[in-house]
Write an enzyme that holds these catalytic residues in place. Structure first.
Site, PDB file in Angstrom:
ATOM      1  N   ASP A   7       0.853  -1.187   0.000  1.00 12.79           N
ATOM      2  CA  ASP A   7       0.000   0.000   0.000  1.00 12.79           C
ATOM      3  C   ASP A   7       0.886   1.233   0.000  1.00 12.79           C
ATOM      4  O   ASP A   7       1.996   1.218   0.549  1.00 12.79           O
ATOM      5  CB  ASP A   7      -0.918   0.016   1.229  1.00 12.79           C
ATOM      6  CG  ASP A   7      -1.865   1.203   1.217  1.00 12.79           C
ATOM      7  OD1 ASP A   7      -2.627   1.348   0.248  1.00 12.79           O
ATOM      8  OD2 ASP A   7      -1.837   2.005   2.174  1.00 12.79           O
ATOM      9  N   GLU A   9       0.747   5.695   0.490  1.00 15.63           N
ATOM     10  CA  GLU A   9       0.003   6.910   0.812  1.00 15.63           C
ATOM     11  C   GLU A   9       0.642   8.048   0.029  1.00 15.63           C
ATOM     12  O   GLU A   9       1.867   8.095  -0.117  1.00 15.63           O
ATOM     13  CB  GLU A   9       0.041   7.201   2.320  1.00 15.63           C
ATOM     14  CG  GLU A   9      -0.503   6.078   3.196  1.00 15.63           C
ATOM     15  CD  GLU A   9      -1.974   5.766   2.956  1.00 15.63           C
ATOM     16  OE1 GLU A   9      -2.687   6.630   2.384  1.00 15.63           O
ATOM     17  OE2 GLU A   9      -2.416   4.667   3.313  1.00 15.63           O
ATOM     18  N   GLU A  52      -5.951  18.536   3.737  1.00 13.30           N
ATOM     19  CA  GLU A  52      -6.763  17.314   3.834  1.00 13.30           C
ATOM     20  C   GLU A  52      -5.891  16.065   3.825  1.00 13.30           C
ATOM     21  O   GLU A  52      -6.236  15.042   4.418  1.00 13.30           O
ATOM     22  CB  GLU A  52      -7.793  17.248   2.706  1.00 13.30           C
ATOM     23  CG  GLU A  52      -7.233  17.327   1.302  1.00 13.30           C
ATOM     24  CD  GLU A  52      -7.180  18.745   0.771  1.00 13.30           C
ATOM     25  OE1 GLU A  52      -7.195  18.910  -0.453  1.00 13.30           O
ATOM     26  OE2 GLU A  52      -7.137  19.680   1.602  1.00 13.30           O
ATOM     27  N   HIS A  57      -3.747  11.204   6.627  1.00 10.72           N
ATOM     28  CA  HIS A  57      -2.598  10.362   6.956  1.00 10.72           C
ATOM     29  C   HIS A  57      -2.060  10.566   8.362  1.00 10.72           C
ATOM     30  O   HIS A  57      -1.278   9.742   8.854  1.00 10.72           O
ATOM     31  CB  HIS A  57      -1.462  10.612   5.957  1.00 10.72           C
ATOM     32  CG  HIS A  57      -1.867  10.442   4.526  1.00 10.72           C
ATOM     33  ND1 HIS A  57      -2.492   9.310   4.064  1.00 10.72           N
ATOM     34  CD2 HIS A  57      -1.746  11.253   3.442  1.00 10.72           C
ATOM     35  CE1 HIS A  57      -2.730   9.425   2.767  1.00 10.72           C
ATOM     36  NE2 HIS A  57      -2.295  10.607   2.370  1.00 10.72           N
ATOM     37  N   HIS A 150      -5.231   6.616   7.697  1.00 14.16           N
ATOM     38  CA  HIS A 150      -4.672   5.821   6.609  1.00 14.16           C
ATOM     39  C   HIS A 150      -3.173   5.664   6.851  1.00 14.16           C
ATOM     40  O   HIS A 150      -2.428   6.644   6.836  1.00 14.16           O
ATOM     41  CB  HIS A 150      -4.926   6.495   5.258  1.00 14.16           C
ATOM     42  CG  HIS A 150      -6.334   6.370   4.792  1.00 14.16           C
ATOM     43  ND1 HIS A 150      -6.744   5.367   3.948  1.00 14.16           N
ATOM     44  CD2 HIS A 150      -7.436   7.102   5.074  1.00 14.16           C
ATOM     45  CE1 HIS A 150      -8.040   5.500   3.715  1.00 14.16           C
ATOM     46  NE2 HIS A 150      -8.474   6.543   4.386  1.00 14.16           N
ATOM     47  N   ASP A 155      -2.483  -0.773   6.690  1.00 14.89           N
ATOM     48  CA  ASP A 155      -3.405  -1.143   5.619  1.00 14.89           C
ATOM     49  C   ASP A 155      -2.917  -2.385   4.876  1.00 14.89           C
ATOM     50  O   ASP A 155      -3.724  -3.218   4.448  1.00 14.89           O
ATOM     51  CB  ASP A 155      -3.573   0.016   4.637  1.00 14.89           C
ATOM     52  CG  ASP A 155      -4.533   1.074   5.161  1.00 14.89           C
ATOM     53  OD1 ASP A 155      -5.014   0.930   6.297  1.00 14.89           O
ATOM     54  OD2 ASP A 155      -4.803   2.054   4.438  1.00 14.89           O
TER      55      ASP A 155
END
Length: 227
Positions: A7, A9, A52, A57, A150, A155
């Site tokens: 994963d 970010e 945002e 995160h 996140h 994840d």
């Protein structure tokens, strides 16, 4: 079989407009089981992050300011991945960013066929149902209560559990596959049922056989009576 559940970010949605990866998390599987090996790095995106993105995160520009650039660890990342299949939720998104970063770093790109998209698997198995990671956790009863923000490694760990359920549970090839590794690492052949040297004796009594024969005689037109 070696697989990497992965994963990323990012600062946004499009590397072509300057968005960058800020975190990579990956979990190694061997024979569909976690090995304990992981890859986890925070990255300096060399650009301002939208507010945002910070909120999603739980990161900050200050936290990321002293982290390495992707180019600094590109070789380490590629060595960890190797030629393993990459299990990714919405693979097109992460592969787009990974290959953009690899291209900017002057490294070879990852072929799209190396990726396994768990969103596509979920939509094939459960058409019309939500295919988000949270929705699949609810479907399979996987605890994702720690997923308040996140995070790439968390994840990946959750996705590894989801992936194993999507392909049929934690032992999808149990007793059906090819050779497997024993506890000491040696390869052992797959188990195969062998014929009995002598047939098992019948458990029917003579009275039961007679009662069955009498019952069959009462059935008119039974095909086996003409055999």
């Amino acid at each position: 079989m070696r697989e990497i559940v992965l994963d990323t970010e990012t600062t946004g949605f499009e590397p072509d407009t300057g968005d960058r990866i800020v975190e990579i998390g990956a979990v190694e599987l061997s024979g569909h089981l976690p090995t304990g090996r992981t890859f986890h790095k925070y990255l300096n995106p060399q650009r301002d992050m939208p507010q945002e993105a910070f909120e999603v995160h739980g990161l900050s520009e200050e936290f990321l300011s002293d982290k390495p650039l992707f180019a600094d660890l590109a070789d380490e990342f590629l060595a960890f991945v190797g030629d393993a299949k990459l299990v990714i939720h919405n693979a097109a998104f992460d592969m787009k960013f990974l290959n953009a970063e690899l291209r900017w770093a002057g490294r070879p790109l990852l072929p799209m066929e190396q990726a396994i998209d768990t969103v596509a698997i979920a939509r094939r198995r459960f058409p019309g149902s939500p295919a988000s990671l949270d929705a699949l956790c609810r479907r399979f009863g996987i605890d994702n209560s720690a997923r308040t923000l996140h995070g790439a490694l968390l994840d990946s760990e959750i996705l590894a559990e989801v992936y194993l359920e999507l392909i049929g549970g934690r032992q999808p090839d149990f007793a059906l596959g090819g050779p497997s590794a024993s506890a000491n690492g040696a390869t052992v052949p797959a188990w195969r049922a062998q014929p009995r040297p002598e047939p098992l004796p019948s458990r029917l009594t003579e009275a039961e056989k007679a009662a069955h024969a009498a019952f069959v005689k009462k059935i008119e037109g039974a095909l086996w009576q003409n055999a």
